[in-house]
Write a protein that holds these residues in place. Structure first.
Motif, PDB file in Angstrom:
ATOM      1  N   LEU A 187       0.856  -1.029  -0.095  1.00 22.08           N
ATOM      2  CA  LEU A 187       0.046  -0.095   0.049  1.00 22.08           C
ATOM      3  C   LEU A 187       0.935   1.226   0.145  1.00 22.08           C
ATOM      4  O   LEU A 187       0.394   2.326  -0.676  1.00 22.08           O
ATOM      5  N   ALA A 188       2.026   1.298   0.857  1.00 22.45           N
ATOM      6  CA  ALA A 188       2.714   2.507   0.913  1.00 22.45           C
ATOM      7  C   ALA A 188       3.335   2.786  -0.494  1.00 22.45           C
ATOM      8  O   ALA A 188       3.290   4.136  -1.126  1.00 22.45           O
ATOM      9  N   SER A 189       3.640   1.959  -1.222  1.00 24.81           N
ATOM     10  CA  SER A 189       4.122   2.059  -2.488  1.00 24.81           C
ATOM     11  C   SER A 189       3.328   2.522  -3.528  1.00 24.81           C
ATOM     12  O   SER A 189       3.562   3.512  -4.281  1.00 24.81           O
ATOM     13  N   ILE A 190       2.188   1.829  -3.462  1.00 27.98           N
ATOM     14  CA  ILE A 190       1.211   2.230  -4.253  1.00 27.98           C
ATOM     15  C   ILE A 190       0.641   3.652  -3.989  1.00 27.98           C
ATOM     16  O   ILE A 190       0.458   4.456  -5.123  1.00 27.98           O
ATOM     17  N   ALA A 191       0.483   3.990  -2.704  1.00 27.52           N
ATOM     18  CA  ALA A 191      -0.096   5.296  -2.456  1.00 27.52           C
ATOM     19  C   ALA A 191       0.953   6.407  -2.844  1.00 27.52           C
ATOM     20  O   ALA A 191       0.681   7.458  -3.363  1.00 27.52           O
ATOM     21  N   THR A 192       2.111   6.105  -2.876  1.00 29.84           N
ATOM     22  CA  THR A 192       3.257   6.838  -3.324  1.00 29.84           C
ATOM     23  C   THR A 192       3.358   7.272  -4.710  1.00 29.84           C
ATOM     24  O   THR A 192       3.488   8.547  -5.379  1.00 29.84           O
ATOM     25  N   VAL A 193       3.229   6.145  -5.397  1.00 30.89           N
ATOM     26  CA  VAL A 193       2.873   6.336  -6.868  1.00 30.89           C
ATOM     27  C   VAL A 193       1.768   7.054  -7.429  1.00 30.89           C
ATOM     28  O   VAL A 193       1.748   8.152  -8.220  1.00 30.89           O
ATOM     29  N   LEU A 194       0.520   6.942  -6.778  1.00 33.99           N
ATOM     30  CA  LEU A 194      -0.633   7.698  -6.889  1.00 33.99           C
ATOM     31  C   LEU A 194      -0.406   9.071  -6.529  1.00 33.99           C
ATOM     32  O   LEU A 194      -0.868  10.049  -7.362  1.00 33.99           O
ATOM     33  N   ALA A 195      -0.001   9.559  -5.430  1.00 32.69           N
ATOM     34  CA  ALA A 195       0.343  10.800  -5.059  1.00 32.69           C
ATOM     35  C   ALA A 195       1.355  11.523  -6.012  1.00 32.69           C
ATOM     36  O   ALA A 195       1.367  12.742  -6.237  1.00 32.69           O
ATOM     37  N   ASP A 196       2.164  10.848  -6.763  1.00 32.59           N
ATOM     38  CA  ASP A 196       3.287  11.609  -7.681  1.00 32.59           C
ATOM     39  C   ASP A 196       2.995  11.537  -9.163  1.00 32.59           C
ATOM     40  O   ASP A 196       3.868  12.084  -9.950  1.00 32.59           O
ATOM     41  N   THR A 197       1.917  10.649  -9.571  1.00 32.49           N
ATOM     42  CA  THR A 197       1.685  10.577 -10.943  1.00 32.49           C
ATOM     43  C   THR A 197       0.285  11.160 -11.192  1.00 32.49           C
ATOM     44  O   THR A 197      -0.029  11.349 -12.357  1.00 32.49           O
ATOM     45  N   GLY A 198      -0.575  11.000 -10.268  1.00 31.05           N
ATOM     46  CA  GLY A 198      -1.957  11.287 -10.532  1.00 31.05           C
ATOM     47  C   GLY A 198      -2.664  10.287 -11.201  1.00 31.05           C
ATOM     48  O   GLY A 198      -3.979  10.339 -11.819  1.00 31.05           O
ATOM     49  N   MET A 199      -2.055   9.005 -11.233  1.00 34.59           N
ATOM     50  CA  MET A 199      -2.981   7.849 -11.924  1.00 34.59           C
ATOM     51  C   MET A 199      -4.309   7.392 -11.031  1.00 34.59           C
ATOM     52  O   MET A 199      -4.098   7.675  -9.898  1.00 34.59           O
ATOM     53  N   ARG A 200      -5.227   6.922 -11.809  1.00 38.80           N
ATOM     54  CA  ARG A 200      -6.526   6.279 -11.106  1.00 38.80           C
ATOM     55  C   ARG A 200      -6.014   5.001 -10.490  1.00 38.80           C
ATOM     56  O   ARG A 200      -4.878   4.245 -11.009  1.00 38.80           O
ATOM     57  N   HIS A 221      -6.617  13.228  -7.086  1.00 37.67           N
ATOM     58  CA  HIS A 221      -7.199  14.443  -6.889  1.00 37.67           C
ATOM     59  C   HIS A 221      -6.342  15.450  -6.359  1.00 37.67           C
ATOM     60  O   HIS A 221      -6.453  16.405  -6.693  1.00 37.67           O
ATOM     61  N   THR A 222      -5.633  14.860  -5.306  1.00 39.77           N
ATOM     62  CA  THR A 222      -4.706  15.761  -4.644  1.00 39.77           C
ATOM     63  C   THR A 222      -3.600  16.194  -5.494  1.00 39.77           C
ATOM     64  O   THR A 222      -3.207  17.300  -5.729  1.00 39.77           O
ATOM     65  N   PHE A 223      -3.053  15.269  -6.356  1.00 40.17           N
ATOM     66  CA  PHE A 223      -2.055  15.408  -7.390  1.00 40.17           C
ATOM     67  C   PHE A 223      -2.226  16.496  -8.289  1.00 40.17           C
ATOM     68  O   PHE A 223      -1.507  17.306  -8.683  1.00 40.17           O
ATOM     69  N   LEU A 224      -3.693  16.339  -8.804  1.00 47.11           N
ATOM     70  CA  LEU A 224      -3.986  17.082 -10.024  1.00 47.11           C
ATOM     71  C   LEU A 224      -4.277  18.642  -9.316  1.00 47.11           C
ATOM     72  O   LEU A 224      -3.995  19.505 -10.148  1.00 47.11           O
ATOM     73  N   THR A 225      -4.743  18.760  -8.170  1.00 50.92           N
ATOM     74  CA  THR A 225      -4.837  20.041  -7.782  1.00 50.92           C
ATOM     75  C   THR A 225      -3.550  20.790  -7.512  1.00 50.92           C
ATOM     76  O   THR A 225      -3.563  22.070  -7.634  1.00 50.92           O
ATOM     77  N   ARG A 226      -2.715  20.021  -6.942  1.00 51.02           N
ATOM     78  CA  ARG A 226      -1.415  20.460  -6.799  1.00 51.02           C
ATOM     79  C   ARG A 226      -0.753  21.248  -8.162  1.00 51.02           C
ATOM     80  O   ARG A 226      -0.112  22.092  -8.372  1.00 51.02           O
ATOM     81  N   LEU A 227      -0.904  20.277  -9.248  1.00 56.98           N
ATOM     82  CA  LEU A 227      -0.499  20.324 -10.483  1.00 56.98           C
ATOM     83  C   LEU A 227      -1.199  21.615 -11.220  1.00 56.98           C
ATOM     84  O   LEU A 227      -0.557  22.707 -11.584  1.00 56.98           O
ATOM     85  N   GLY A 228      -2.328  21.859 -10.809  1.00 52.55           N
ATOM     86  CA  GLY A 228      -3.227  22.870 -11.211  1.00 52.55           C
ATOM     87  C   GLY A 228      -2.442  24.232 -10.604  1.00 52.55           C
ATOM     88  O   GLY A 228      -2.484  25.410 -11.034  1.00 52.55           O
ATOM     89  N   ALA A 229      -2.401  24.094  -9.389  1.00 55.16           N
ATOM     90  CA  ALA A 229      -1.808  25.334  -8.472  1.00 55.16           C
ATOM     91  C   ALA A 229      -0.390  25.763  -8.963  1.00 55.16           C
ATOM     92  O   ALA A 229      -0.083  26.848  -8.733  1.00 55.16           O
ATOM     93  N   SER A 230       0.081  24.963  -9.338  1.00 56.40           N
ATOM     94  CA  SER A 230       1.502  25.085 -10.092  1.00 56.40           C
ATOM     95  C   SER A 230       1.587  25.842 -11.243  1.00 56.40           C
ATOM     96  O   SER A 230       2.810  26.451 -11.821  1.00 56.40           O
ATOM     97  N   GLY A 231       0.507  26.255 -11.882  1.00 57.20           N
ATOM     98  CA  GLY A 231       0.640  26.901 -12.973  1.00 57.20           C
ATOM     99  C   GLY A 231       0.277  26.450 -14.480  1.00 57.20           C
ATOM    100  O   GLY A 231       0.357  26.787 -15.365  1.00 57.20           O
ATOM    101  N   CYS A 232      -0.103  24.878 -14.143  1.00 63.38           N
ATOM    102  CA  CYS A 232      -0.258  23.931 -15.321  1.00 63.38           C
ATOM    103  C   CYS A 232      -1.282  24.372 -16.031  1.00 63.38           C
ATOM    104  O   CYS A 232      -2.448  24.651 -15.369  1.00 63.38           O
TER     105      CYS A 232
END
Length: 369
Positions: free
Chosen positions: A182-195, A294-305
């Protein structure tokens, strides 16, 4: 009246007060109109009769014999199993609408169906999911020429969306409490925004260590066609996957997250207990794994993407979905307008004063009205 539907021309005419539609099976407008005129002449002379109107199938018949076959072949297995199949089962249980012929289904009937679903104590999102399946059935029936028009199907308001954003501190506590995998999968989700399901189906042959700065990973299956994409790995994801790859003997193919499930890899159910335990130990506000996307995409949008780039990264089928994450600041808007204005008028701050002077001089030469 002749009109085009797809690549085929159709024509409509009145007979005994009823509107009759016939297909010319032609792609040429001129030929289609000639066929329409000839058919009208034959009708006037009594040389041909009126074909009997085809019997419209019931909702159950159309769903089982045509729609289900389309859903199985045109969508991915997960979409069929988790979305269309449950929706069809629910619709078939409500006989007041399942037994109706497709052209007898009205907005009022659909509203009664939605009310019946709500009376069972279901959330708005569950009711709307079934309504979306019903709407898709009727739209396909119209597209295939089974019915003439589709009733207006409105979704219920008040649906809760998974909009929880996990904070940086919450993420760190959660990952520290989560066991593997779970820890590895959650890390990948948080850093890539994959479903989550896209991450669960990752394979070693989809990993390329030499592309980009830290390598890339290929998403081969997803919710839509746009889900197929290449994503760059962050240093954290690269270190995590490379360590796992080396510990498993540097395989060239196979699941990255194998598990004793029917599919052979981890899935939502196999991580459920680990996720609940990690939430309890970390003490963070409860969230679902999809919230990490959703967290990843929110951060990405806030970065100016911009929305188009975000749609490419997220695998969205519509840029309108990505636009919800992009909120440009006032400074960004003013900067963009300034660049556009300078480009259109072909000047820069150095010669703007001269241009202004010439404009005023030219204005002085114009006669007054």
């Amino acid at each position: 009246m002749t009109y085009k539907r797809g690549n085929i021309y159709w024509y409509k005419f009145m007979w005994n007060g009823q509107l009759v539609r016939e297909s010319t099976k032609q792609g040429n407008d001129k030929v289609a109109r000639q066929m329409e005129a000839a058919h009208r002449t034959s009708l006037a002379k009594g040389e041909v009769g009126i074909r009997e109107k085809k019997l419209v199938p019931t909702l159950t018949e159309f769903s089982e014999k045509r729609f289900a076959l389309w859903a199985k072949s045109a969508t991915c297995e997960k979409t069929w199993l988790d979305y269309y199949r449950p929706g069809l089962r629910v619709i078939s249980k409500y006989k007041p609408i399942a037994s109706l012929r497709l052209d007898e289904i009205t907005s009022e009937r659909v509203s009664d169906f939605a009310a019946w679903r709500r009376s069972q104590g279901l959330q708005v999102s569950s009711v709307n999911s079934t309504l979306q399946v019903l709407r898709r059935i009727l739209h396909l029936a119209a597209e295939w020429g089974v019915i003439e028009k589709v009733p207006n199907i409105k979704l219920l308001p008040g649906e809760r969306r998974r909009e929880h954003v996990v904070g940086q501190e919450e993420e760190a506590r959660y990952l520290a409490a989560a066991p593997e995998p779970l820890a590895s999968i959650a890390t990948v989700l948080a850093d890539t925004g994959m479903r989550p399901d896209e991450c669960h189906r990752l394979r070693w042959e989809a990993i390329t260590w030499v592309n980009g700065r830290n390598g890339t990973l290929l998403v081969t299956h997803g919710k839509t066609v746009a889900a197929r994409r290449v994503l760059p790995m962050t240093p954290r994801v690269r270190a995590l996957l490379q360590t796992r790859w080396e510990r498993t003997g540097e395989p060239s193919h196979g699941w990255i997250w194998p598990a004793p499930t029917r599919s052979g890899h981890v899935d939502r159910s196999s991580l459920k207990k680990q996720h609940k335990k990690a939430l309890r130990i970390s003490g963070v506000r409860p969230f679902v794994l999809y919230s990490l996307r959703h967290t990843f995409l929110t951060r990405l949008g806030a970065s100016g993407c911009d929305a188009w780039t975000l749609a490419r990264i997220a695998g969205h089928s519509s840029v309108a979905i990505s636009a919800r994450y992009v909120h440009p600041s006032e400074d960004a808007v003013l900067s963009a307008m300034a660049r556009l204005g300078g480009h259109n008028f072909g000047h820069n701050p150095e010669n703007s004063a001269d241009a202004l002077g010439e404009s005023e001089a030219g204005t002085a030469l114009l006669p007054s009205r």
